[in-house]
Design a protein around this motif. Structure first.
Motif, mmCIF file in Angstrom:
data_model
loop_
_atom_site.group_PDB
_atom_site.id
_atom_site.type_symbol
_atom_site.label_atom_id
_atom_site.label_comp_id
_atom_site.label_asym_id
_atom_site.label_seq_id
_atom_site.Cartn_x
_atom_site.Cartn_y
_atom_site.Cartn_z
ATOM 1 N N THR A 1 -9.418 9.523 -5.758
ATOM 2 C CA THR A 1 -10.009 8.230 -6.070
ATOM 3 C C THR A 1 -9.327 7.145 -5.262
ATOM 4 O OG1 THR A 1 -8.433 8.047 -7.877
ATOM 5 C CG2 THR A 1 -10.653 8.782 -8.448
ATOM 6 N N PHE A 2 -10.121 6.156 -4.877
ATOM 7 C CA PHE A 2 -9.578 5.030 -4.147
ATOM 8 C C PHE A 2 -9.339 3.890 -5.123
ATOM 9 C CE2 PHE A 2 -9.939 1.118 -1.764
ATOM 10 C CZ PHE A 2 -9.106 1.360 -0.706
ATOM 11 N N SER A 3 -8.079 3.490 -5.322
ATOM 12 C CA SER A 3 -7.832 2.410 -6.281
ATOM 13 C C SER A 3 -6.761 1.486 -5.743
ATOM 14 C CB SER A 3 -7.395 2.984 -7.625
ATOM 15 O OG SER A 3 -6.220 3.738 -7.447
ATOM 16 N N PHE A 4 -6.823 0.242 -6.168
ATOM 17 C CA PHE A 4 -5.899 -0.765 -5.643
ATOM 18 C C PHE A 4 -4.524 -0.683 -6.288
ATOM 19 C CE2 PHE A 4 -10.068 -2.587 -4.702
ATOM 20 C CZ PHE A 4 -9.919 -2.741 -3.342
ATOM 21 N N TRP A 5 -4.433 -0.012 -7.438
ATOM 22 C CA TRP A 5 -3.120 0.222 -8.044
ATOM 23 C C TRP A 5 -3.143 1.597 -8.685
ATOM 24 C CZ3 TRP A 5 -6.438 -3.729 -9.334
ATOM 25 C CH2 TRP A 5 -7.190 -3.534 -10.485
ATOM 26 N N PRO A 6 -1.975 2.202 -8.935
ATOM 27 C CA PRO A 6 -1.950 3.569 -9.466
ATOM 28 C C PRO A 6 -2.604 3.648 -10.847
ATOM 29 C CG PRO A 6 0.262 2.804 -8.905
ATOM 30 C CD PRO A 6 -0.629 1.653 -8.731
ATOM 31 N N GLN A 7 -3.571 4.529 -10.995
ATOM 32 C CA GLN A 7 -4.217 4.690 -12.297
ATOM 33 C C GLN A 7 -3.328 5.504 -13.233
ATOM 34 O OE1 GLN A 7 -7.058 3.201 -12.859
ATOM 35 N NE2 GLN A 7 -7.566 2.603 -10.755
ATOM 36 N N ASN A 8 -2.795 6.613 -12.694
ATOM 37 C CA ASN A 8 -1.864 7.416 -13.484
ATOM 38 C C ASN A 8 -0.505 7.335 -12.818
ATOM 39 O OD1 ASN A 8 -3.934 8.501 -15.237
ATOM 40 N ND2 ASN A 8 -4.611 9.569 -13.383
ATOM 41 N N ASN B 1 2.144 1.644 -3.458
ATOM 42 C CA ASN B 1 1.029 2.082 -4.289
ATOM 43 C C ASN B 1 0.823 3.595 -4.168
ATOM 44 O OD1 ASN B 1 -1.401 2.302 -5.663
ATOM 45 N ND2 ASN B 1 -2.624 1.514 -3.965
ATOM 46 N N GLU C 1 -4.677 12.276 -6.833
ATOM 47 C CA GLU C 1 -5.230 10.943 -7.072
ATOM 48 C C GLU C 1 -5.416 10.189 -5.759
ATOM 49 O OE1 GLU C 1 -2.995 8.451 -9.725
ATOM 50 O OE2 GLU C 1 -4.354 6.777 -9.395
ATOM 51 N N GLN D 1 1.465 7.592 -6.791
ATOM 52 C CA GLN D 1 0.309 8.390 -7.198
ATOM 53 C C GLN D 1 0.537 9.848 -6.842
ATOM 54 O OE1 GLN D 1 -3.240 6.841 -5.417
ATOM 55 N NE2 GLN D 1 -2.786 4.732 -5.975
ATOM 56 N N TRP E 1 0.823 -1.196 0.000
ATOM 57 C CA TRP E 1 0.000 0.000 0.000
ATOM 58 C C TRP E 1 0.865 1.258 0.000
ATOM 59 C CZ3 TRP E 1 -4.528 0.063 -1.745
ATOM 60 C CH2 TRP E 1 -5.341 1.178 -1.578
#
Lengths: 294, 90, 297
Positions: C68-75, C56, C64, C60, C53
């Protein structure tokens, strides 16, 4: 081993002794000096005798912190020791899996203590933390800044995460030292798993467990950075342990006298517990190995 | 040394401790200690008994100062007495 | 020995029983193995999840992380790391930490080696009490010594230097090193010493040329522990430094500013503090198992 009686060994000890004494005895003397005075600076100070000790021993906040401290230390020991032994028993004996496990297990031990606090802060926050968000999704209003029970449970969990590997690694290395012949003998005797654990594995583990329990007790009794970063001692003072109380008093409020008196009481408590433990272990070892060990 | 804020009582305290340690060393050189079993549950050497005595003396003082109205001299007297008993029969 | 054909009804029964017991044992060991793996796997997830975590979040941007809550980096972004490596205030923290840790390892091992040898080979006046006194220094809560340390190093002019922290960490690292090394040295038979003296070695020559190579892995493990406890300590290193020798652990407190906490940088700095440890573990991985027994099994 039969040791030779030779007082010239003192010369080998001397450099170490001087260095440790410089770091240990001079500060300890200063703490004792502080504890009997009201110190503003080196020139402005008043002799107070035993007043600080009296205040500190009767301070209800400190008594509460002390009780919390004992509760915390025994809780984490009660969880970490069995868990660590269990993991050591489960670990693969050899091959790349064994070394990979060792490296991964050691990881939490090498993280600076305040970073451990930060990791768990990031992990458990209700808005950005995986665990925090996850538990809330499950329908429990998990909040370590409001709910003392949550804060306690999280700190215990963090400590288990941080330090169980130490016990596991100690036990693993203890288990590796048992010759295969012992297990073969047990198989011939059709010994149950429990009997193997109780009569072959556990005796081999006592030595390393002594080290593990001593280190764990001392460190958990001095825990400071992790809860400080994670909860700041709150909510209220529900997770304020001894070190934090002391540091706030000594650095934050610059109350040298009281905090020095308190330091000495703190030190005496740890000294007594560790001495009793150490002596008990040394004596039980003496009974087991009549020809005299280390 | 100024920053160590010495006072007379603490200076006396540390001198006494140092003197005791020196005395014990001299005594050990003259007649080496034999480990023995007294009324304590464990076999002890002279040095062990001294340590037990000093540690319990610290606790005696803390209890006297913290939880009773008795004078600290009373605690000191008890401690010295206890230390002597311990050294002789412990 | 070859297996004979059973001749009596009793031996037939016995052989059948043995065969079925073997089958059952095989089947059981398979399920046992899977249960072991599952339990260990669960524990590993527990160990790695918080670290994952951290990694992760470190990849980010702050918007971000909070948005947003995400399990892996979106950007995926390396901005947090670049920020640390381009700011001298930040990366000097790592240099400072490593500097005092290495100094402390050097000082501690140099004085601990002869002392541990003395404890493992000789009896002398006060040996047991001295050993226990050393251990009490492991027990002394650093919080107790903070103020006198500050005063002490200030008065000798070492405040805010790497040496000050290295010396202060000797308080618990030298006793630890003596403790570990003593265990390793006691496992070397005394005949080794005696043979060397008969061969005409002087003590220093014997110690450096014969004895130290024999306990090499013990020394490696000791260095690992010294690194570990010096690297993770916060209270003393923070109190004894101001700007020139400030450790990374104390610089990290800077991420909380008036406008809130810079989560991304905090996470990235955290990840970077783990890396030196990983490198050290990698080097001693084959000795860890033995070393944790501190030579005492």
């Amino acid at each position: 081993m039969n040791k030779v009686y030779n007082n010239r060994a003192w010369f080998l000890i001397l450099p170490m002794l001087l260095l440790v004494a410089f770091s240990a005895i001079i500060p300890l003397m200063t703490v004792v000096n502080y504890s009997v005075q009201d110190v503003f600076d080196a020139q402005t100070r008043f002799f107070t005798g035993t007043e600080w000790f009296e205040t500190m021993l009767n301070d209800s906040a400190l008594q509460a912190a002390l009780l919390r401290q004992f509760a915390f230390s025994f809780t984490v020991l009660a969880i970490e020791v069995p868990l660590g032994i269990g993991i050591a028993l489960l670990m693969p004996k050899r091959g790349w899996q064994a070394s990979a496990m060792l490296i991964l297990l050691t990881l939490p031990l090498l993280i600076p203590w305040n970073v451990v606090g930060s990791i768990w802060q990031l992990f458990t926050r209700g808005d950005i933390g995986l665990m925090g968000v996850g538990i809330r999704e499950l329908g429990y209003a998990y909040n370590i800044t409001r709910n003392p029970t949550d804060a306690w449970a999280t700190i215990v969990l963090m400590d288990v995460w941080h330090w169980t590997p130490l016990i596991a690694l100690l036990c693993y290395s203890g288990l590796r030292a048992i010759p295969d012949a012992y297990y073969q003998a047990a198989r011939i005797d059709r010994a149950s798993k429990w009997a193997v654990f109780r009569y072959i594995q556990l005796p081999k583990l006592t030595n390393v467990l002594v080290i593990g329990v001593l280190l764990r007790f001392m460190h958990s009794f001095m825990i400071y950075a992790e809860p400080f970063v994670l909860t700041g001692g709150g909510p209220g003072s529900s997770t304020t342990f001894l070190s934090q109380t002391l540091t706030t008093m000594a650095i934050g409020q610059r109350d040298l006298g009281p905090s020095a008196a308190f330091s000495l009481i703190y030190f005496l408590i740890i000294l007594l517990v560790c001495w009793v433990f150490y002596t008990a272990i040394m004596n039980s070892q003496k009974d087991n190995t009549p020809q005299g060990g280390a | 040394m100024e920053w160590m804020v010495w006072t007379l009582p603490t200076a006396i305290f540390f001198s006494v401790i140092a003197a005791i340690l020196l005395g014990m060393t001299a005594w050990e050189l003259v007649s080496p200690t034999v480990e023995r079993r007294g009324f304590l549950p464990i076999a002890t050497t002279r040095g062990d008994r001294l340590f037990i005595g000093l540690l319990s003396a610290a606790y005696i003082h803390l209890v006297t100062v913290g939880f009773t109205e008795l004078s600290i001299w009373f605690a000191l007297g008890i401690s010295v007495l206890w230390l002597l008993v311990l050294m002789r029969w412990g | 020995m070859t297996r004979s054909v059973p001749t009596t009804p009793d031996s037939v029964r016995q052989q059948a029983a043995e065969a079925s017991a073997k089958r059952r044992k095989l089947a059981r060991s398979a399920t046992v193995r899977w249960r072991r793996r599952t339990l260990l796997g669960l524990y590993l997830v527990f160990v790695l999840l918080p670290i994952y975590w951290l990694l992760n979040l470190s990849l980010q941007s702050n918007s971000e992380i909070l948005g947003t809550f995400s399990f892996w980096p979106q950007n995926l972004t390396l901005a947090n790391y670049i920020g640390i490596f381009t700011d001298a205030n930040w990366y000097m923290g790592y240099v400072n930490s490593l500097a005092y840790v290495l100094m402390n390892m050097l000082i501690s091992i140099l004085v601990a080696l002869p002392a541990a040898y003395a404890f493992s080979r000789f009896k002398f006046i006060g040996d047991k009490h001295l050993f226990f006194w050393l251990l009490t220094n492991l027990m002394a809560p650093p919080a107790v010594f903070l103020l006198p340390y500050f005063q002490l190093y200030y008065s000798v002019g070492l405040f805010d230097t790497h040496v000050a922290v290295a010396l202060a960490h000797c308080l618990f690292n030298i006793p630890l090193a003596v403790w570990i090394l003593e265990g390793f040295m006691s496992s070397v038979p005394k005949e080794v010493d005696e043979t060397a003296y008969i061969d005409g070695y002087t003590f220093p020559a014997f110690f450096v040329k014969i004895f130290i190579p024999m306990i090499r892995s013990g020394i490696g493990v000791t260095l690992f522990f010294l690194f570990m406890f010096s690297w993770v300590e916060l209270l003393l290193s923070r109190t004894l430094t101001a700007t020139n020798a400030q450790p990374i652990a104390s610089i990290m407190t800077r991420t909380s500013t008036a406008s809130g906490i810079d989560w991304g940088t905090l996470a990235a700095a955290g990840v970077l503090t783990i890396i030196p440890g990983v490198i050290v573990v990698y080097f001693v991985r084959n000795h860890i198992a033995k070393g944790f027994a501190l030579g005492r099994t």
